[in-house]
Scaffold this motif. Sequence first.
Motif, PDB file in Angstrom:
ATOM      1  N   THR A   1      43.732  31.077  37.253  1.00 26.91           N
ATOM      2  CA  THR A   1      42.416  31.704  37.129  1.00 26.91           C
ATOM      3  C   THR A   1      42.458  33.070  37.803  1.00 26.91           C
ATOM      4  OG1 THR A   1      41.322  29.549  37.192  1.00 26.91           O
ATOM      5  CG2 THR A   1      39.961  31.497  37.576  1.00 26.91           C
ATOM      6  N   ILE A   2      42.107  34.104  37.049  1.00 28.76           N
ATOM      7  CA  ILE A   2      42.040  35.446  37.614  1.00 28.76           C
ATOM      8  C   ILE A   2      40.585  35.752  37.950  1.00 28.76           C
ATOM      9  CG2 ILE A   2      41.789  36.571  35.355  1.00 28.76           C
ATOM     10  CD1 ILE A   2      43.510  38.877  36.476  1.00 28.76           C
ATOM     11  N   SER A   3      40.390  36.439  39.067  1.00 33.13           N
ATOM     12  CA  SER A   3      39.040  36.822  39.475  1.00 33.13           C
ATOM     13  C   SER A   3      39.125  38.093  40.309  1.00 33.13           C
ATOM     14  CB  SER A   3      38.355  35.703  40.254  1.00 33.13           C
ATOM     15  OG  SER A   3      39.065  35.411  41.444  1.00 33.13           O
ATOM     16  N   ARG A   4      37.975  38.736  40.465  1.00 29.31           N
ATOM     17  CA  ARG A   4      37.931  39.939  41.281  1.00 29.31           C
ATOM     18  C   ARG A   4      36.661  39.928  42.114  1.00 29.31           C
ATOM     19  NH1 ARG A   4      38.117  44.836  37.222  1.00 29.31           N
ATOM     20  NH2 ARG A   4      37.849  46.029  39.163  1.00 29.31           N
ATOM     21  N   ASP A   5      36.766  40.457  43.313  1.00 27.32           N
ATOM     22  CA  ASP A   5      35.645  40.560  44.227  1.00 27.32           C
ATOM     23  C   ASP A   5      35.366  42.045  44.405  1.00 27.32           C
ATOM     24  OD1 ASP A   5      33.979  40.777  46.478  1.00 27.32           O
ATOM     25  OD2 ASP A   5      34.734  38.892  47.299  1.00 27.32           O
ATOM     26  N   HIS A   6      34.318  42.506  43.750  1.00 27.10           N
ATOM     27  CA  HIS A   6      34.017  43.940  43.804  1.00 27.10           C
ATOM     28  C   HIS A   6      33.636  44.379  45.221  1.00 27.10           C
ATOM     29  CE1 HIS A   6      34.299  45.222  39.611  1.00 27.10           C
ATOM     30  NE2 HIS A   6      33.810  44.038  39.274  1.00 27.10           N
ATOM     31  N   ALA A   7      32.909  43.531  45.919  1.00 25.02           N
ATOM     32  CA  ALA A   7      32.446  43.912  47.257  1.00 25.02           C
ATOM     33  C   ALA A   7      33.614  44.056  48.229  1.00 25.02           C
ATOM     34  CB  ALA A   7      31.454  42.878  47.770  1.00 25.02           C
ATOM     35  N   ARG A   8      34.597  43.168  48.104  1.00 27.78           N
ATOM     36  CA  ARG A   8      35.740  43.198  49.009  1.00 27.78           C
ATOM     37  C   ARG A   8      36.914  43.978  48.428  1.00 27.78           C
ATOM     38  NH1 ARG A   8      36.077  37.176  51.779  1.00 27.78           N
ATOM     39  NH2 ARG A   8      33.926  37.119  52.510  1.00 27.78           N
TER      40      ARG A   8
END
Length: 126
Positions: free
Chosen positions: A69-76
């Motif tokens: 599963t790929i994901s991204r955390d814009h805030a971090r």
Amino acid sequence: QVELVESGGGLVQAGASLRLSCTRPGGTFSVYSLGWFRQAPGKEREFVAAISRSGGATNYADSVKDRFTISRDHARNVLYLQMDSLKPEDTAVYFCTADRAPMASMIARPDQNDFWGHGTQVTVSS
């Protein structure tokens, strides 16, 4: 050229999980499509997973679909790759990449991507 930095690789047994992370020290990911590629010994680099700039769309290689599963955390400002049910054939150096182009272009012509990391080793024993 600003580099990307991967972390989270290691040596695990088949069936285990790992989570890879990718950051861009001193920079932001917000305007980039992001992805993961891997290269096993003696093999060519291959696409693993990608995520759009908004995070609303993802794409996976058939070999990892339903396990990664790929994901991204814009805030971090972090890109992740959660890898479950690992198999020995997942053994490779994993690289993160970023490009201003749409996700599909980033996948199709990776040699033209804006940034690459140095890679993190994932080894899965049987």
